[in-house]
Design a protein around this motif. Sequence first.
Motif, mmCIF file in Angstrom:
data_model
loop_
_atom_site.group_PDB
_atom_site.id
_atom_site.type_symbol
_atom_site.label_atom_id
_atom_site.label_comp_id
_atom_site.label_asym_id
_atom_site.label_seq_id
_atom_site.Cartn_x
_atom_site.Cartn_y
_atom_site.Cartn_z
ATOM 1 N N GLY A 44 13.541 -25.251 1.163
ATOM 2 C CA GLY A 44 12.907 -26.437 0.607
ATOM 3 C C GLY A 44 12.587 -26.360 -0.873
ATOM 4 N N ALA A 45 12.848 -25.223 -1.512
ATOM 5 C CA ALA A 45 12.510 -25.071 -2.924
ATOM 6 C C ALA A 45 13.339 -26.027 -3.780
ATOM 7 C CB ALA A 45 12.729 -23.630 -3.368
ATOM 8 N N ARG A 46 12.714 -26.578 -4.812
ATOM 9 C CA ARG A 46 13.398 -27.494 -5.728
ATOM 10 C C ARG A 46 13.715 -26.748 -7.015
ATOM 11 N NH1 ARG A 46 15.373 -31.202 -2.793
ATOM 12 N NH2 ARG A 46 15.610 -32.503 -4.653
ATOM 13 N N LEU A 47 14.981 -26.722 -7.395
ATOM 14 C CA LEU A 47 15.442 -25.902 -8.495
ATOM 15 C C LEU A 47 16.071 -26.750 -9.594
ATOM 16 C CD1 LEU A 47 17.212 -23.243 -6.240
ATOM 17 C CD2 LEU A 47 14.831 -23.239 -7.022
ATOM 18 N N GLY A 181 0.376 -14.602 7.466
ATOM 19 C CA GLY A 181 1.319 -13.540 7.148
ATOM 20 C C GLY A 181 2.614 -14.002 6.519
ATOM 21 N N VAL A 182 2.619 -15.179 5.897
ATOM 22 C CA VAL A 182 3.839 -15.744 5.312
ATOM 23 C C VAL A 182 3.743 -15.716 3.789
ATOM 24 C CG1 VAL A 182 5.355 -17.752 5.185
ATOM 25 C CG2 VAL A 182 4.094 -17.258 7.299
ATOM 26 N N PRO A 183 4.672 -15.068 3.100
ATOM 27 C CA PRO A 183 4.665 -15.094 1.626
ATOM 28 C C PRO A 183 5.186 -16.430 1.103
ATOM 29 C CG PRO A 183 6.564 -13.871 2.416
ATOM 30 C CD PRO A 183 5.763 -14.232 3.636
ATOM 31 N N ASP A 184 4.864 -16.726 -0.140
ATOM 32 C CA ASP A 184 5.329 -17.964 -0.765
ATOM 33 C C ASP A 184 6.753 -17.741 -1.280
ATOM 34 O OD1 ASP A 184 5.706 -20.356 -2.015
ATOM 35 O OD2 ASP A 184 3.934 -20.224 -3.316
ATOM 36 N N THR A 185 7.698 -17.704 -0.365
ATOM 37 C CA THR A 185 9.075 -17.386 -0.732
ATOM 38 C C THR A 185 9.702 -18.462 -1.623
ATOM 39 O OG1 THR A 185 9.761 -18.291 1.400
ATOM 40 C CG2 THR A 185 9.527 -15.902 1.240
ATOM 41 N N GLY A 186 9.261 -19.703 -1.455
ATOM 42 C CA GLY A 186 9.791 -20.753 -2.309
ATOM 43 C C GLY A 186 9.481 -20.488 -3.775
ATOM 44 N N ALA A 187 8.248 -20.068 -4.063
ATOM 45 C CA ALA A 187 7.863 -19.762 -5.436
ATOM 46 C C ALA A 187 8.610 -18.531 -5.948
ATOM 47 C CB ALA A 187 6.353 -19.546 -5.534
ATOM 48 N N HIS A 188 8.834 -17.549 -5.081
ATOM 49 C CA HIS A 188 9.597 -16.371 -5.491
ATOM 50 C C HIS A 188 11.039 -16.751 -5.815
ATOM 51 C CE1 HIS A 188 6.922 -12.849 -4.888
ATOM 52 N NE2 HIS A 188 6.262 -13.687 -4.100
ATOM 53 N N LEU A 189 11.609 -17.672 -5.054
ATOM 54 C CA LEU A 189 12.968 -18.132 -5.342
ATOM 55 C C LEU A 189 13.021 -18.844 -6.691
ATOM 56 C CD1 LEU A 189 15.920 -18.734 -4.680
ATOM 57 C CD2 LEU A 189 15.146 -20.698 -3.317
ATOM 58 N N ILE A 190 12.023 -19.675 -6.968
ATOM 59 C CA ILE A 190 11.995 -20.383 -8.252
ATOM 60 C C ILE A 190 11.885 -19.387 -9.401
ATOM 61 C CG2 ILE A 190 10.624 -21.958 -9.668
ATOM 62 C CD1 ILE A 190 9.927 -23.454 -7.054
ATOM 63 N N ALA A 191 11.040 -18.354 -9.236
ATOM 64 C CA ALA A 191 10.916 -17.329 -10.270
ATOM 65 C C ALA A 191 12.239 -16.584 -10.453
ATOM 66 C CB ALA A 191 9.794 -16.354 -9.910
ATOM 67 N N TRP A 192 12.904 -16.289 -9.337
ATOM 68 C CA TRP A 192 14.204 -15.609 -9.417
ATOM 69 C C TRP A 192 15.217 -16.475 -10.151
ATOM 70 C CZ3 TRP A 192 18.929 -16.619 -6.623
ATOM 71 C CH2 TRP A 192 19.893 -15.606 -6.749
ATOM 72 N N CYS A 193 15.190 -17.768 -9.912
ATOM 73 C CA CYS A 193 16.091 -18.673 -10.624
ATOM 74 C C CYS A 193 15.738 -18.751 -12.113
ATOM 75 C CB CYS A 193 16.068 -20.057 -9.985
ATOM 76 S SG CYS A 193 16.921 -20.133 -8.389
ATOM 77 N N ASP A 194 14.436 -18.600 -12.444
ATOM 78 C CA ASP A 194 14.056 -18.496 -13.852
ATOM 79 C C ASP A 194 14.742 -17.289 -14.494
ATOM 80 O OD1 ASP A 194 12.406 -20.703 -13.570
ATOM 81 O OD2 ASP A 194 10.570 -19.517 -13.342
ATOM 82 N N LEU A 195 14.772 -16.173 -13.767
ATOM 83 C CA LEU A 195 15.453 -14.981 -14.264
ATOM 84 C C LEU A 195 16.939 -15.250 -14.455
ATOM 85 C CD1 LEU A 195 15.742 -11.915 -14.856
ATOM 86 C CD2 LEU A 195 15.992 -11.598 -12.372
ATOM 87 N N LEU A 196 17.567 -15.875 -13.471
ATOM 88 C CA LEU A 196 18.994 -16.206 -13.586
ATOM 89 C C LEU A 196 19.270 -17.052 -14.823
ATOM 90 C CD1 LEU A 196 20.435 -17.169 -10.067
ATOM 91 C CD2 LEU A 196 21.364 -15.479 -11.659
ATOM 92 N N ALA A 197 18.439 -18.075 -15.015
ATOM 93 C CA ALA A 197 18.631 -18.959 -16.162
ATOM 94 C C ALA A 197 18.447 -18.206 -17.471
ATOM 95 C CB ALA A 197 17.657 -20.136 -16.074
#
Length: 224
Positions: A44-47, A181-197
Amino acid sequence: MAAAQGRLSDGAGGMDEPNETGGDPGHGGAPPRPFRAAVDALRGARLRPQIEVDPTPAPKRLAPYAYALEAAVVDDEEDLADGRLVLLHDPAGHDAWRGTFRLVTLVRAELEPEMAADPLLPEVCWSWLTGALAARGLTYGEPSGTVTRASSHYFGGLSARPAASQIEIRASWTPREGLAGVPDTGAHLIAWCDLLAQVAGLPPAAPGDASVVTLPQRRGPQSR
């Protein structure tokens, strides 16, 4: 903005684990609720639109449950960088992770040979990863990884090709678990995409992302 779904693909070297085909995200029985919620957050993350993210078969031997995404930074139909992000889950916990979830990543981009020769490049690239996570206010533990630069020089019948250099970031970290017990994986994905960019040399996505420093002297776009 593009949603994080479209193409389904421990240590930081876990990206070399052979992939299994099929849509089953785990081999430990029915996926537990925290893992399902974490995967839903990834989907569901918006990129930003320049980043194309698709699911890809995940490695099966690193954890009872796994889900993987592959991504490419595309501008004017040409690839600037690519990578893969794998979410691992072991409900019993993992001593090395100090948690039940782990994120493992591989990021690659081509550079000008002069930039690749910069002795500070590995430290800078690692700081881009940690900085991307910090900029999104994310907490995590047990980070580990490698930054590798490689150069190719062509001879004989290939001598007309210019020398090519590539940077490769392999890393893993344990995302902090939140409610249930659920991490905020959507935010981690967005941060990872920041790295990619950032590795691709794209400008910051928004004025609030002023901490992002673009990569100087990067090689021109590579045809897909």
